[in-house]
Design an enzyme around this catalytic site. Structure first.
Site, PDB file in Angstrom:
ATOM      1  N   SER A  54       1.020  -7.300  -1.176  1.00 48.42           N
ATOM      2  CA  SER A  54       1.556  -8.361  -0.312  1.00 48.42           C
ATOM      3  C   SER A  54       0.626  -9.565  -0.213  1.00 48.42           C
ATOM      4  CB  SER A  54       1.881  -7.822   1.087  1.00 48.42           C
ATOM      5  OG  SER A  54       0.718  -7.579   1.843  1.00 48.42           O
ATOM      6  N   THR A  62       0.820  -1.219   0.000  1.00 48.55           N
ATOM      7  CA  THR A  62       0.000   0.000   0.000  1.00 48.55           C
ATOM      8  C   THR A  62       0.847   1.259   0.000  1.00 48.55           C
ATOM      9  OG1 THR A  62      -1.846  -1.085   1.115  1.00 48.55           O
ATOM     10  CG2 THR A  62      -1.724   1.302   1.303  1.00 48.55           C
ATOM     11  N   THR A 119       0.958  -4.431   4.201  1.00 52.36           N
ATOM     12  CA  THR A 119       0.650  -4.776   5.592  1.00 52.36           C
ATOM     13  C   THR A 119       0.006  -6.148   5.762  1.00 52.36           C
ATOM     14  OG1 THR A 119      -1.495  -3.649   5.444  1.00 52.36           O
ATOM     15  CG2 THR A 119       0.377  -2.361   6.246  1.00 52.36           C
ATOM     16  N   ASP A 120      -0.663  -6.657   4.721  1.00 54.21           N
ATOM     17  CA  ASP A 120      -1.453  -7.877   4.898  1.00 54.21           C
ATOM     18  C   ASP A 120      -0.617  -9.100   5.264  1.00 54.21           C
ATOM     19  OD1 ASP A 120      -3.735  -6.459   4.437  1.00 54.21           O
ATOM     20  OD2 ASP A 120      -4.012  -7.134   2.374  1.00 54.21           O
TER      21      ASP A 120
END
Length: 331
Positions: free
Chosen positions: A54, A12, A85-86
């Site tokens: 990700s 992101t 972030t995932d």
């Protein structure tokens, strides 16, 4: 002046709006243009190693990142990895196992909003990550929302809020306030004097099974024929159903007898599992399964992959898994 390498992988923080929504577009060099002030206290180079959402992260990419750090290790004083972030917590755990005895920081960060967005958290997180990468500490860390989290203890708990990550069953390493780093736990991050140890291997043939009431034991037949490792997310303190037609223990024993490593963890995020506490857990231990104690789900999954990458012999896999690394479990 410290010399830092920024390794960009997408996510992101590097995304822009495209025809089908947000997708990685901003390059490593462009990311650094948003944080020009860091050049006052460090020299920073960059490399675009990946450019993915990700969600598309996989063990082969963890190996690629680890090998790149190994290749550049002696040329830099610290490393910053920008990441979606995932799956950031999975990557942090993977690097914690594949790169040990560090005498410099490997810092992973990202953002909940693109760095080009008006209300981005990306600039703040990237500056903090670079700042921490200049510290005289060793280890793998997640730096996010002013907090420093040990790589084996990070979990993403929120999908939109800036405070996306928490340190699970473990203290925060440090807090970053107005550019000042205030340490909370120092013993685990002392620089190693033995030199780094790179054990870069992964076996991705691992399945994560989440228990739900009424789950048919026959699902384990499919897993037995397809996978080399299984992590079961049980309930509460941990246990396996054993009553009537939903008894999973005989099928579970078939897996273990075939040489498949079975780890039992809990769906409950905080306070960990204890299979010795209840009958449902003690019966599982006799199968025998491998307890994950207070490990995060991400660390348990990745550590089993890493253990299987080193050996397919069940006794050895259990030994590797149950050897604590960077406080990945403590009870």
């Amino acid at each position: 002046m410290k010399k830092i390498l920024l390794i960009a992988t997408g996510g992101t923080i590097a995304s822009a709006i495209g025809a089908e929504g947000l997708a990685p577009a901003v390059t490593a060099n462009k990311l650094l243009e948003y944080v020009e002030d860091v050049k006052s206290y460090c020299q920073i180079d960059s490399v675009q190693l990946l450019n993915i959402d990700s969600t598309n992260m996989k063990p082969e990419y963890w190996i690629k990142i680890a090998k790149h750090i190994e290749e550049k290790y002696n040329k830099y004083d610290g490393f910053v990895i920008t990441h979606g972030t995932d799956t950031m917590a999975f990557t942090a755990a993977a690097l914690s196992y594949m790169i040990q005895n560090l005498d410099k920081p490997v810092v992973i960060t990202g953002a909940q909003k693109p760095i080009s967005a008006k209300e981005t958290d990306g600039i703040k997180n990237l500056i903090d990550a670079i700042k921490f990468s200049c510290e005289d500490v060793g280890g793998v860390f997640v730096v996010f929302d002013r907090k420093v989290i040990l790589g084996t203890r990070a979990t993403k708990l929120r999908t939109r809020s800036y405070n996306a990550f928490e340190s699970i069953n473990y203290p925060y390493i440090a807090f970053i306030e107005d550019g000042n780093i205030k340490y909370n736990k120092l013993d685990i991050i002392k620089k190693s004097e033995d030199g780094p140890k790179f054990i870069i291997t992964m076996c991705s043939n691992v399945f994560l099974l989440k228990l739900i009431p009424g789950l048919e034991p026959q699902i384990l037949d499919y897993i037995k024929d397809k996978y080399e490792g299984l992590i079961i997310e049980s309930y509460g303190s941990g246990g396996i159903p054993f009553e009537d037609e939903k008894n999973m223990l005989p099928k579970l024993k078939e897996l273990v007898d075939k040489g498949i490593a079975v780890v039992v963890t809990t769906q409950v995020i905080l306070e960990g599992s204890d299979l010795s506490l209840y009958e449902v857990g003690q019966k599982a231990l006799k199968t025998p399964v491998i307890p994950a104690f207070d490990m995060t789900r991400e660390a348990a999954v990745v550590k089993l992959m890493w253990a299987l990458g080193q050996s397919k012999e069940l006794k050895r896999v259990k030994e590797i898994f149950l050897t604590p690394i960077k406080d990945d479990f403590i009870y």
